[in-house]
Design a protein around this motif. Structure first.
Motif, PDB file in Angstrom:
ATOM      1  N   LEU A 354       6.517 -23.772 -38.456  1.00  0.00           N
ATOM      2  CA  LEU A 354       5.342 -22.891 -38.437  1.00  0.00           C
ATOM      3  C   LEU A 354       4.190 -23.528 -37.668  1.00  0.00           C
ATOM      4  O   LEU A 354       3.501 -22.855 -36.886  1.00  0.00           O
ATOM      5  N   ILE A 355       3.994 -24.808 -37.890  1.00  0.00           N
ATOM      6  CA  ILE A 355       2.925 -25.524 -37.176  1.00  0.00           C
ATOM      7  C   ILE A 355       3.178 -25.480 -35.673  1.00  0.00           C
ATOM      8  O   ILE A 355       2.254 -25.235 -34.877  1.00  0.00           O
ATOM      9  N   GLY A 356       4.410 -25.707 -35.277  1.00  0.00           N
ATOM     10  CA  GLY A 356       4.742 -25.666 -33.861  1.00  0.00           C
ATOM     11  C   GLY A 356       4.518 -24.300 -33.246  1.00  0.00           C
ATOM     12  O   GLY A 356       3.928 -24.173 -32.158  1.00  0.00           O
ATOM     13  N   VAL A 357       4.975 -23.257 -33.942  1.00  0.00           N
ATOM     14  CA  VAL A 357       4.790 -21.891 -33.449  1.00  0.00           C
ATOM     15  C   VAL A 357       3.300 -21.577 -33.296  1.00  0.00           C
ATOM     16  O   VAL A 357       2.861 -21.024 -32.280  1.00  0.00           O
ATOM     17  N   ALA A 358       2.511 -21.924 -34.312  1.00  0.00           N
ATOM     18  CA  ALA A 358       1.083 -21.624 -34.294  1.00  0.00           C
ATOM     19  C   ALA A 358       0.350 -22.399 -33.207  1.00  0.00           C
ATOM     20  O   ALA A 358      -0.482 -21.847 -32.473  1.00  0.00           O
ATOM     21  N   ALA A 359       0.648 -23.698 -33.084  1.00  0.00           N
ATOM     22  CA  ALA A 359      -0.034 -24.528 -32.091  1.00  0.00           C
ATOM     23  C   ALA A 359       0.247 -24.042 -30.676  1.00  0.00           C
ATOM     24  O   ALA A 359      -0.666 -23.919 -29.845  1.00  0.00           O
ATOM     25  N   VAL A 360       1.510 -23.772 -30.401  1.00  0.00           N
ATOM     26  CA  VAL A 360       1.890 -23.285 -29.070  1.00  0.00           C
ATOM     27  C   VAL A 360       1.257 -21.924 -28.806  1.00  0.00           C
ATOM     28  O   VAL A 360       0.761 -21.656 -27.706  1.00  0.00           O
ATOM     29  N   GLY A 361       1.248 -21.053 -29.824  1.00  0.00           N
ATOM     30  CA  GLY A 361       0.668 -19.726 -29.666  1.00  0.00           C
ATOM     31  C   GLY A 361      -0.804 -19.776 -29.333  1.00  0.00           C
ATOM     32  O   GLY A 361      -1.275 -19.115 -28.395  1.00  0.00           O
ATOM     33  N   VAL A 362      -1.558 -20.563 -30.075  1.00  0.00           N
ATOM     34  CA  VAL A 362      -3.002 -20.667 -29.848  1.00  0.00           C
ATOM     35  C   VAL A 362      -3.296 -21.205 -28.448  1.00  0.00           C
ATOM     36  O   VAL A 362      -4.139 -20.663 -27.715  1.00  0.00           O
ATOM     37  N   PHE A 363      -2.602 -22.265 -28.069  1.00  0.00           N
ATOM     38  CA  PHE A 363      -2.866 -22.879 -26.764  1.00  0.00           C
ATOM     39  C   PHE A 363      -2.494 -21.938 -25.618  1.00  0.00           C
ATOM     40  O   PHE A 363      -3.270 -21.759 -24.667  1.00  0.00           O
ATOM     41  N   CYS A 364      -1.322 -21.314 -25.701  1.00  0.00           N
ATOM     42  CA  CYS A 364      -0.850 -20.457 -24.606  1.00  0.00           C
ATOM     43  C   CYS A 364      -1.688 -19.188 -24.486  1.00  0.00           C
ATOM     44  O   CYS A 364      -1.973 -18.731 -23.371  1.00  0.00           O
ATOM     45  N   VAL A 365      -2.084 -18.606 -25.621  1.00  0.00           N
ATOM     46  CA  VAL A 365      -2.935 -17.419 -25.577  1.00  0.00           C
ATOM     47  C   VAL A 365      -4.287 -17.770 -24.955  1.00  0.00           C
ATOM     48  O   VAL A 365      -4.794 -17.045 -24.086  1.00  0.00           O
ATOM     49  N   ALA A 366      -4.874 -18.887 -25.380  1.00  0.00           N
ATOM     50  CA  ALA A 366      -6.171 -19.294 -24.828  1.00  0.00           C
ATOM     51  C   ALA A 366      -6.064 -19.579 -23.333  1.00  0.00           C
ATOM     52  O   ALA A 366      -6.903 -19.122 -22.530  1.00  0.00           O
ATOM     53  N   PHE A 367      -5.025 -20.309 -22.932  1.00  0.00           N
ATOM     54  CA  PHE A 367      -4.855 -20.688 -21.532  1.00  0.00           C
ATOM     55  C   PHE A 367      -4.647 -19.449 -20.657  1.00  0.00           C
ATOM     56  O   PHE A 367      -5.331 -19.276 -19.636  1.00  0.00           O
TER      57      PHE A 367
END
Length: 409
Positions: A354-367
């Motif tokens: 879950l942490i991995g999914v969330a971290a990647v999601g936040v970074f990729c959406v922001a980028f």
């Protein structure tokens, strides 16, 4: 020992060529599921993206993704530009499975996939120039940074229970899926896709081409997952081949059954995307699952695709090929499945997933949001209405893919 090193390295190079063929699969699938007036544009994007991926990964991306042990547990690291050869680059002193150049070229084949996924979701209305600019930045910077978090020894790999993603359900597929979601949202739907009377289906012009594309992708996935063993280990490679195939097959049936129950018809496009969803889903844990677990992961992935396609249409996010449903929804499901099934199942592993999914999601959406939004407010990211109506081929490329046939939709 030298013979084993040679065999391992040879398998890695074979797997690399199989992953390369996947770009032809993506091109065929996307072109087949869109209208004929945009075929040249689709093929152009899917031709330039691998070139972007290879060049940017060689000069920037590889050393962003694998910056070295000095950056272990970090969020970011960079080992410099280009591909400086380490000592013993062509021997087992570098790695017992492959040479430095084999390492690079195998990983480079993965890099362009993220932008290819975005291409399908923004098809038929995105300006070519801004899309190429986005692809360069996304492949050169966003993907390698996320990849470093796990595969380069970054913070996700340093969790007390390390995040696990065998071949990239999150690190490759959801990275592309998040970018696709942002791009499709900011672009808006195609003209006449959503009307006052409801959603209007815009069918693809060449279902045989789309079907060929899916089978090319399925074929390439043997290299995608099998090569991620990073050696020619006979037991593990053969297991990964089986779990990959089982998940793809179950994905076809998951999509078939749910789409038939929902729409009362046998929809080939749903089955094709169901196969891909099964493949995306098993990618995170292909080496950890048994046959039964692989079937469950694939079936659920295929079923989720049907619901996801319907959901995105309800919220008016137009995705011509179902890329967001396949790669984002399927990637998240496959990543979480590692914590539910297989050798690593358990609450602590599930939390790490879950942490991995969330971290990647936040970074990729922001980028991706920063890039697409900036481009939208400056040079624009969508073609004019008349160009979209007439087709991108004639307006952006001054040619037609089928000059001897009618250009009507």
């Amino acid at each position: 020992m030298q013979e084993l090193f040679t065999v391992n390295n040879l398998w890695m190079m074979v797997a690399t060529t199989m992953v390369f063929i996947m770009h032809l699969g993506f091109a065929s699938l996307e072109a087949g599921l869109t209208r004929q007036k945009n075929t040249v544009n689709i093929l152009f994007k899917n031709t330039i993206i691998p070139a972007i991926g290879l060049l940017t990964y060689a000069f920037v991306g590889f050393n962003l993704m694998y910056p070295g042990s000095d950056y272990a547990g970090s969020f970011f690291g960079f080992a410099g530009f280009g591909l400086p050869l380490p000592e013993g680059w062509d021997t087992s002193n570098y790695n017992e499975g492959y040479t430095f150049f084999t390492d690079f070229i195998f990983q480079a084949m993965f890099a362009a996939t993220a932008a290819t996924i975005v291409s399908g979701a923004v098809a038929e209305r995105v300006k070519l120039g801004p899309f190429i600019f986005f692809s360069i930045l996304y492949v050169a910077i966003c993907y390698p940074i996320v990849g470093m978090w796990k595969w380069g020894g970054g913070f996700l790999d340093a969790l007390s229970t390390p995040f696990y993603d065998f071949a990239g359900s999150t690190i490759v597929h959801s990275v592309g899926g998040w970018g696709a979601l942002v791009g499709a949202t900011l672009l808006g739907p195609r003209i006449e896709k959503y009307t006052e009377r409801g959603m209007k289906a815009i069918p693809g012009h060449n279902i045989p081409m789309a079907t060929v594309g899916v089978f090319l992708l399925w074929f390439g996935w043997f290299g995608f997952n099998g090569g991620s063993v990073l050696s020619a280990d006979p037991g593990l490679v053969s297991k990964v081949f089986v779990t990959t195939c089982i998940a793809a097959s179950a994905g076809a049936f998951g999509a078939l059954i749910i789409s038939y129950l929902k729409f009362k018809t046998y929809d080939i496009t749903m089955v094709l995307n169901g196969i891909l969803a099964g493949l995306v889903g098993i990618t995170a844990g292909a080496d950890q699952m048994g046959v039964g677990e692989s079937a469950i992961i694939g079936f659920v992935g295929g079923a989720l695709i049907v619901f996801a396609v319907v959901f995105f249409d309800k919220v008016k996010i137009d995705d011509p090929v179902g890329a967001i449903s396949v790669h984002l929804v399927g990637g998240i499901w496959g990543t979480l499945a590692v914590g539910i099934f297989g050798d690593l199942a358990g609450m602590s592993q599930f939390v790490s997933q879950l942490i991995g999914v969330a971290a990647v999601g936040v970074f990729c959406v922001a980028f991706s949001w920063i890039i697409f939004f900036t481009l939208k407010k400056t040079i624009g990211i969508r073609v004019p209405e008349n160009e979209e109506t007439e087709g991108l081929d004639i307006n952006e490329h001054s040619m037609s893919a089928y000059p001897d046939f009618s250009t009507k939709d």
